[in-house]
Design a protein around this motif. Sequence first.
Motif, PDB file in Angstrom:
ATOM      1  N   ALA B 132      12.560   5.142   1.533  1.00 18.33           N
ATOM      2  CA  ALA B 132      11.847   5.206   0.255  1.00 18.33           C
ATOM      3  C   ALA B 132      10.375   4.835   0.440  1.00 18.33           C
ATOM      4  CB  ALA B 132      12.513   4.271  -0.757  1.00 18.33           C
ATOM      5  N   TYR B 133      10.143   3.764   1.185  1.00 19.55           N
ATOM      6  CA  TYR B 133       8.779   3.253   1.376  1.00 19.55           C
ATOM      7  C   TYR B 133       7.919   4.236   2.178  1.00 19.55           C
ATOM      8  CZ  TYR B 133       5.105  -0.147   2.588  1.00 19.55           C
ATOM      9  OH  TYR B 133       3.910  -0.796   2.752  1.00 19.55           O
ATOM     10  N   GLY B 134       8.440   4.651   3.343  1.00 17.43           N
ATOM     11  CA  GLY B 134       7.688   5.573   4.207  1.00 17.43           C
ATOM     12  C   GLY B 134       7.482   6.922   3.528  1.00 17.43           C
ATOM     13  N   GLY B 135       8.533   7.407   2.889  1.00 15.98           N
ATOM     14  CA  GLY B 135       8.444   8.710   2.229  1.00 15.98           C
ATOM     15  C   GLY B 135       7.500   8.673   1.043  1.00 15.98           C
ATOM     16  N   PHE B 136       7.528   7.569   0.318  1.00 19.49           N
ATOM     17  CA  PHE B 136       6.650   7.503  -0.854  1.00 19.49           C
ATOM     18  C   PHE B 136       5.209   7.209  -0.449  1.00 19.49           C
ATOM     19  CE2 PHE B 136       4.835   5.297  -4.633  1.00 19.49           C
ATOM     20  CZ  PHE B 136       4.784   6.413  -5.443  1.00 19.49           C
ATOM     21  N   PHE B 137       5.001   6.142   0.294  1.00 16.77           N
ATOM     22  CA  PHE B 137       3.617   5.749   0.588  1.00 16.77           C
ATOM     23  C   PHE B 137       2.974   6.580   1.702  1.00 16.77           C
ATOM     24  CE2 PHE B 137       5.280   1.915  -1.524  1.00 16.77           C
ATOM     25  CZ  PHE B 137       4.354   1.829  -2.546  1.00 16.77           C
ATOM     26  N   ASN B 138       3.687   6.775   2.808  1.00 17.93           N
ATOM     27  CA  ASN B 138       3.062   7.474   3.938  1.00 17.93           C
ATOM     28  C   ASN B 138       3.045   8.991   3.752  1.00 17.93           C
ATOM     29  OD1 ASN B 138       3.063   4.891   4.977  1.00 17.93           O
ATOM     30  ND2 ASN B 138       4.589   5.272   6.559  1.00 17.93           N
ATOM     31  N   ASP B 298       5.438  -4.193   7.456  1.00 17.69           N
ATOM     32  CA  ASP B 298       4.781  -4.163   6.137  1.00 17.69           C
ATOM     33  C   ASP B 298       5.820  -3.968   5.038  1.00 17.69           C
ATOM     34  OD1 ASP B 298       2.320  -4.448   7.194  1.00 17.69           O
ATOM     35  OD2 ASP B 298       1.633  -2.386   6.827  1.00 17.69           O
ATOM     36  N   PHE B 299       6.684  -2.992   5.274  1.00 18.22           N
ATOM     37  CA  PHE B 299       7.697  -2.666   4.275  1.00 18.22           C
ATOM     38  C   PHE B 299       8.576  -3.868   3.956  1.00 18.22           C
ATOM     39  CE2 PHE B 299      12.303  -1.734   4.891  1.00 18.22           C
ATOM     40  CZ  PHE B 299      12.637  -1.598   3.558  1.00 18.22           C
ATOM     41  N   THR B 300       9.090  -4.555   4.997  1.00 18.35           N
ATOM     42  CA  THR B 300       9.997  -5.677   4.705  1.00 18.35           C
ATOM     43  C   THR B 300       9.261  -6.841   4.064  1.00 18.35           C
ATOM     44  OG1 THR B 300       9.834  -6.263   7.046  1.00 18.35           O
ATOM     45  CG2 THR B 300      11.882  -5.266   6.331  1.00 18.35           C
ATOM     46  N   SER B 301       8.035  -7.105   4.498  1.00 13.62           N
ATOM     47  CA  SER B 301       7.371  -8.269   3.887  1.00 13.62           C
ATOM     48  C   SER B 301       7.011  -7.982   2.427  1.00 13.62           C
ATOM     49  CB  SER B 301       6.173  -8.727   4.722  1.00 13.62           C
ATOM     50  OG  SER B 301       5.059  -7.920   4.472  1.00 13.62           O
TER      51      SER B 301
END
Lengths: 348, 348
Positions: B132-138, B298-301
């Motif tokens: 979700a994080y990589g797909g959305f932000f990156n 970054d994602f986990t923190s």
Amino acid sequence: MGVTNKYVTIKHNIDGAPAESDFELRTADLSLVVVHGSKDVIVKNLYVSIDPYQLNRMKKQSASQTAIDAYGVGRVLESDHPEFATDDYVVGLLGWEEYSIVKGGNMLRKIGSTEFPLSFHAGILGLSGLTAYGGFFNVSKPKKGEKVFVSAATGSVGNLVGQFAKLHGCYVVGCAGSRAKVELLKDQLGFDDAFNYKDEIDLKSALMRVRLCQLIWSLNMNRHFPDGIDIYFDNVGGEMLEAAVANMNIFGRVALCGVISEYTDTGRRAAPDMLDVVYKRISINGFLAADHMHSFSDFTSITSDHLRHKRMRALEDISQGLASVPGAFVGIFRGDNVGKKLVQVAQI
Amino acid sequence: MGVTNKYVTIKHNIDGAPAESDFELRTADLSLVVVHGSKDVIVKNLYVSIDPYQLNRMKKQSASQTAIDAYGVGRVLESDHPEFATDDYVVGLLGWEEYSIVKGGNMLRKIGSTEFPLSFHAGILGLSGLTAYGGFFNVSKPKKGEKVFVSAATGSVGNLVGQFAKLHGCYVVGCAGSRAKVELLKDQLGFDDAFNYKDEIDLKSALMRVRLCQLIWSLNMNRHFPDGIDIYFDNVGGEMLEAAVANMNIFGRVALCGVISEYTDTGRRAAPDMLDVVYKRISINGFLAADHMHSFSDFTSITSDHLRHKRMRALEDISQGLASVPGAFVGIFRGDNVGKKLVQVAQI
């Protein structure tokens, strides 16, 4: 002071493939006086461009009192714009007509040098060139040694993408619609290989044809790209796009420039396997040349230099006289043209 | 020293939607001794993940003597790897089984803190979260205020995309397959709006259904996104992708995460209008979480901080016991799960 302006327009909106009978040549009186303060520029058109995308507007537009918009090159007759003077050569959005009034000099550009033939500024040094340059370098971000596939490879944009890709150190394969075009790509434009997409396909059933095309093209690509395709510069869409995606490498990029197979058949759609797109992390990127204007000066200086040193060549297909516009336009959907299709409207 | 290891495998390769009868529970003897110098780690599995993409491998693979690979969380029983010691909690590629041998400790990660429930590391703080994080932000590169559409929005990844998007200041609409899920999205996850994609669709003809879906969803999107969609996070493919592209703004981006509608039906393909893709300069980008490992810390923190301050919530759907794996897996294709689907294999 006025002239009679001949122009080409459509009789009615066009659904499907265009026919010459959809067009007509009309005339209108045109004043050659520019209004003070308007910044208008009156241009005598020399070369007008014939491009597949022009059909998209004709689908929506009904019979028109004005010429069809077209990119082209001309000579300034009268100007109220400080940047343009009488007898300057200019390039920009003109029309399929003898004379165009460019309101406010909008998007018009002066041709500074006559080092190259004027027609080049409507093709290799104009929007077709920028489309190839921006789409290849900015959108596809090629690396030396990457494998590049180009469809409609003898078309106005495709042939330039192939030439840029070779100069960049890529392996380049093109497809085109005749044996002569295939030979041209290999022998004169330096493509590493090429194939004729019409080979072996002569089936009555449209659906069978579509599926078989996809299969044959896929096999063709597999043969030409044993190590897969890294970049596909797509001018046609449809099943060619499906076949290319099926043969793409991971992190492959599709620069989607045009969808000529859909222009004349709105029911026809590419359905690339999105599972491939996910697992191979493919990106499919639509783009327009207009978004790459920031690269224009780089593009023209680099391309001019390539031309000067005979590292690139301009592939032009020029018909004579405004009356040849409808035939030229209809012809590009049959693949009649080889390279940039232009109509020369006047000599000087 | 050994145990009897229960595992779930397939009886034969699976074509189409999976059924519980395609799976079986088997047992095998397993030595709990690690070979010196192997760096192998033996893990007692606690939570194993149930994900739609697992079906893709089952299509090609025939009956297997080993468990189906699955991401999960476990406790180290024996380790020859310097980074892992007995009783460490770990997360990585395990399997649908009670015990997994992780060869060379490959891609295994130690769970440093027990601040959050262990199951979170298989979902919101694990691969689903990174997807979700990589797909959305990156991949989607969102800007504050952009309009985001998420399909399968109560799924393991979709619900997190929506939560990240809201925290980023986007307008977020999700679609899901029941009224209860729609309410959940709006009332508990903070989505701006949501709709049920099954509403109003109850037709016999598959083709009619497909076209009608496309139309209804397109109208739905048009209603929810009067100003168009900037980002579509796609978990489903098919006609939902077509409808989203039709409603996209210029420079719209599709992050293509999964194609669940194609997993169970290889004949089903999305055919987005490539003319839209060109003219709106849309980019369709396939991606895998594995390519975003550089964002993991970054994602986990960031996500841990959101959880700590109750700005995000973990949506979990946990079944008990290895025997529940086949039912849980079959259920995700019916949309039974709400949030991350896990099976708890053991307590500690």
